[in-house]
Design a protein around this motif. Structure first.
Motif, mmCIF file in Angstrom:
data_model
loop_
_atom_site.group_PDB
_atom_site.id
_atom_site.type_symbol
_atom_site.label_atom_id
_atom_site.label_comp_id
_atom_site.label_asym_id
_atom_site.label_seq_id
_atom_site.Cartn_x
_atom_site.Cartn_y
_atom_site.Cartn_z
ATOM 1 N N UNK A 96 107.318 -6.961 -83.176
ATOM 2 C CA UNK A 96 108.662 -6.546 -82.769
ATOM 3 C C UNK A 96 109.684 -7.127 -83.724
ATOM 4 N N UNK A 97 110.639 -6.290 -84.152
ATOM 5 C CA UNK A 97 111.716 -6.702 -85.049
ATOM 6 C C UNK A 97 113.036 -6.306 -84.404
ATOM 7 N N UNK B 15 103.739 -15.353 -87.782
ATOM 8 C CA UNK B 15 104.748 -14.984 -86.793
ATOM 9 C C UNK B 15 104.589 -13.519 -86.387
ATOM 10 N N UNK B 16 104.554 -13.288 -85.085
ATOM 11 C CA UNK B 16 104.405 -11.924 -84.597
ATOM 12 C C UNK B 16 105.714 -11.253 -84.266
ATOM 13 N N UNK B 17 106.756 -12.038 -83.954
ATOM 14 C CA UNK B 17 108.027 -11.494 -83.480
ATOM 15 C C UNK B 17 109.177 -12.118 -84.259
ATOM 16 N N UNK C 46 103.837 -16.750 -81.510
ATOM 17 C CA UNK C 46 104.859 -17.406 -82.333
ATOM 18 C C UNK C 46 105.972 -16.412 -82.644
ATOM 19 N N UNK C 47 107.202 -16.880 -82.478
ATOM 20 C CA UNK C 47 108.351 -16.071 -82.844
ATOM 21 C C UNK C 47 109.258 -16.848 -83.775
ATOM 22 N N UNK C 48 110.037 -16.122 -84.575
ATOM 23 C CA UNK C 48 110.981 -16.771 -85.489
ATOM 24 C C UNK C 48 112.316 -16.045 -85.400
ATOM 25 N N UNK C 49 113.376 -16.820 -85.315
ATOM 26 C CA UNK C 49 114.723 -16.272 -85.207
ATOM 27 C C UNK C 49 115.664 -17.110 -86.046
#
Length: 369
Positions: A304-305, A186-188, A163-166
């Motif tokens: 990762x950020x 969320x991982x990313x 899962x990613x969030x942007x």
């Protein structure tokens, strides 16, 4: 030949074509076909918003991009959640995602994944994706209502690494805020031109602290009725100030607009007495060091950020805030990437979403259970 009649008929035909084209481009609840996938608009229950004070609907819409193979296979997919900025259309972003994903998939430049665009535009045109007793619990809406809906109704990979969030601007703030609160979900995270205040940054904004006095002198009932009626007519920067104050400095026990009152002088003069109300306003996008210190452990759990901003952003406090955030992350040894690109606040958002953000998640997320 009567050229006047022919000319008139031509104008009518052109007008009809333009109108039909406009209607065809207007998003609705029906699937939007794409070469390599489809876009769905879904109305979902939003119980997290049930205690709001501004008559916000307890049903909200999202868009869901499904790759073409979703209908052809039984496999599960990783999911990217995108949060639009203040007063931005989640449906428009859904179409940007659909066009971008179709192009990238066709050119074999991205892995197939599900992309969800979340509506964060409330009656004040911006929820900031935070929990508020005035506007409702929008962070919970994203984390609980939206993610749960997706996991229960689509074949998703139910783990943080998938899962990613942007997000952009207000959504960029929401993305990093939610990610650092919920690394188990969320991982990313990829934050675009996110709203953050460096030292004294609040004084460089368009925030109008006097908005809290807008309905002074009216009864509690009159103030509420007038406030609810006028919400749709609020204009920048008053609407942004109402929305920001309701999100970060709410006063649910007070009168409409349910915002803590602050002196304008405290915004303009750093030597002016700054009380608890001012601190609440400042803490929304500000107090970066405190945020990083409080959530250091969670930030280090994120896989990762990435933070980016346009070097010519017309809101000069945004690049300063992004840089200050990066500096605090570096002090704590939190791995991240800070990107500066040639551009302003909005101009390159769609292109960068397609060219940078979506590939970022495709290259990093896990595509296996």
């Amino acid at each position: 030949m009567d050229f006047k009649k022919v000319s008139g008929l031509f104008i009518v035909v052109v007008a009809v074509i333009l109108i039909m084209g406009s209607l065809m481009d207007t998003p609705d609840a029906n699937p939007v076909s794409a070469t390599q996938g489809q876009l769905l608009t879904k109305k979902i229950d939003a119980p997290s918003l049930k205690n709001n004070m501004i008559d916000e609907s307890l049903q909200q819409e999202i868009t869901v991009f499904l790759p073409k193979s979703y209908e052809e296979t039984k496999k599960n997919y990783p999911v990217v959640y995108f949060l639009p900025g203040y007063d931005d259309s989640f449906v428009n972003y859904g179409h940007v995602v659909t066009r971008g994903m179709s192009q990238l998939i066709a050119n074999k430049k991205i892995n197939e994944m599900i992309v969800v665009t979340v509506n964060g535009r409330n009656k004040l045109k911006g929820s900031f994706y935070v929990n508020s007793p005035v506007t409702g619990n929008w962070e919970d809406f994203v984390v609980q209502d939206v993610v749960t809906y997706m996991d229960e109704n689509f074949r998703t990979i139910k783990q943080a690494g998938s899962r990613g969030i942007a997000g952009h601007s207000m959504g960029g703030f929401g993305a990093i805020s939610i990610a650092m609160h919920h690394p188990e979900i969320f991982g990313y995270v990829y934050s675009m031109s996110l709203g953050l205040f460096a030292a004294e940054g609040i004084g460089k904004t368009n925030l109008d602290f006097s908005v809290a006095n807008s309905y002074a002198g009216k009864s509690k009932q009159e103030a509420r009725a007038e406030y609810i009626k006028e919400m749709n007519d609020l204009r920048w920067p008053k609407n942004f100030s109402f929305a920001y104050g309701s999100a970060f400095a709410p006063d649910p026990e007070g009168d409409a607009p349910y915002i803590k009152k602050v002196s304008v002088n405290s915004l303009q003069n750093s030597n002016y007495s700054r009380d608890g109300a001012w601190k609440a306003w400042n803490a929304g996008f500000g107090e970066i060091a405190d945020k990083v210190d409080s959530y250091e452990t969670n930030l280090k759990k994120l896989k990762d950020i990435t933070i980016e901003y346009g070097s010519q952003d017309e809101f000069a406090w945004i690049p300063e805030g992004c840089q200050a955030f990066s500096e605090e992350l570096t002090k704590k040894g939190i791995k991240h990437k800070l990107i500066s690109f040639e551009g302003n606040h909005h101009g390159q958002t769609n292109d960068r979403l397609i060219q940078e953000v979506l590939p970022f998640f495709s290259d990093r997320m896990s595509f296996e259970e």
